[in-house]
Write a protein that holds these residues in place. Structure first.
Motif, PDB file in Angstrom:
ATOM      1  N   TRP A  42       0.825  -1.209   0.000  1.00 29.25           N
ATOM      2  CA  TRP A  42       0.000   0.000   0.000  1.00 29.25           C
ATOM      3  C   TRP A  42       0.856   1.255   0.000  1.00 29.25           C
ATOM      4  N   ILE A  45       1.765   1.774  -3.612  1.00 27.56           N
ATOM      5  CA  ILE A  45       0.635   2.288  -4.387  1.00 27.56           C
ATOM      6  C   ILE A  45       0.372   3.752  -4.064  1.00 27.56           C
ATOM      7  N   LEU A  49       0.997   7.021  -6.615  1.00 20.36           N
ATOM      8  CA  LEU A  49      -0.224   7.608  -7.170  1.00 20.36           C
ATOM      9  C   LEU A  49       0.000   8.948  -7.872  1.00 20.36           C
ATOM     10  N   ILE A  79      -5.850   2.270  -8.036  1.00 21.15           N
ATOM     11  CA  ILE A  79      -4.861   1.261  -7.656  1.00 21.15           C
ATOM     12  C   ILE A  79      -3.919   0.971  -8.824  1.00 21.15           C
ATOM     13  N   GLY A  82      -1.583   3.831  -9.175  1.00 18.90           N
ATOM     14  CA  GLY A  82      -0.563   3.804  -8.136  1.00 18.90           C
ATOM     15  C   GLY A  82       0.528   2.792  -8.409  1.00 18.90           C
ATOM     16  N   VAL A  83       0.166   1.641  -8.953  1.00 18.41           N
ATOM     17  CA  VAL A  83       1.169   0.625  -9.285  1.00 18.41           C
ATOM     18  C   VAL A  83       2.064   1.129 -10.416  1.00 18.41           C
TER      19      VAL A  83
END
Length: 110
Positions: A42, A45, A49, A79, A82-83
């Motif tokens: 998290w 991510i 972002l 998501i 973010g990856v």
């Protein structure tokens, strides 16, 4: 390349990405602690972002009219962004590290 151009490029390519990564880490570190441990996925991510959301070439648009499905796909878009941004951030940090000796060479050589 003049010395002022080399210093300006050093700040843009090396100092600024590292400062942005440290700032994002400080912001999101407390939000990513689960059960007393840091959740690195998290953190990856959330820190990625800002770097990846605008680089997404395709947004998944919900269809069918379901509000819950639309919210889920909206979250999935963030998501995925973010990856992607996590990889972009990692690449910018690698470039920042490699740019330090290049700038030193440019300043010494001339």
């Amino acid at each position: 390349m003049t010395r002022s151009e080399a210093v300006k490029a050093f700040f843009l390519k090396s100092v600024l990405p590292v400062a942005a990564a440290m700032f994002l880490y400080c912001i999101f570190k407390s939000a990513c602690i689960r059960g007393g441990e840091l959740d690195y996925v998290w953190l990856w991510i959330l820190c990625g972002l800002p770097f990846g959301l605008h680089r997404m070439c395709l947004w998944i648009v919900p269809g069918g009219g379901s509000f819950g499905g639309g919210i889920a796909l909206f979250a999935l878009n963030f998501i995925i962004g973010g990856v992607i941004g996590g990889f972009v951030l990692a690449w910018r940090l690698v470039v920042a590290v490699l740019y330090v000796p290049l700038t030193a060479y440019r300043l010494i050589a001339g």
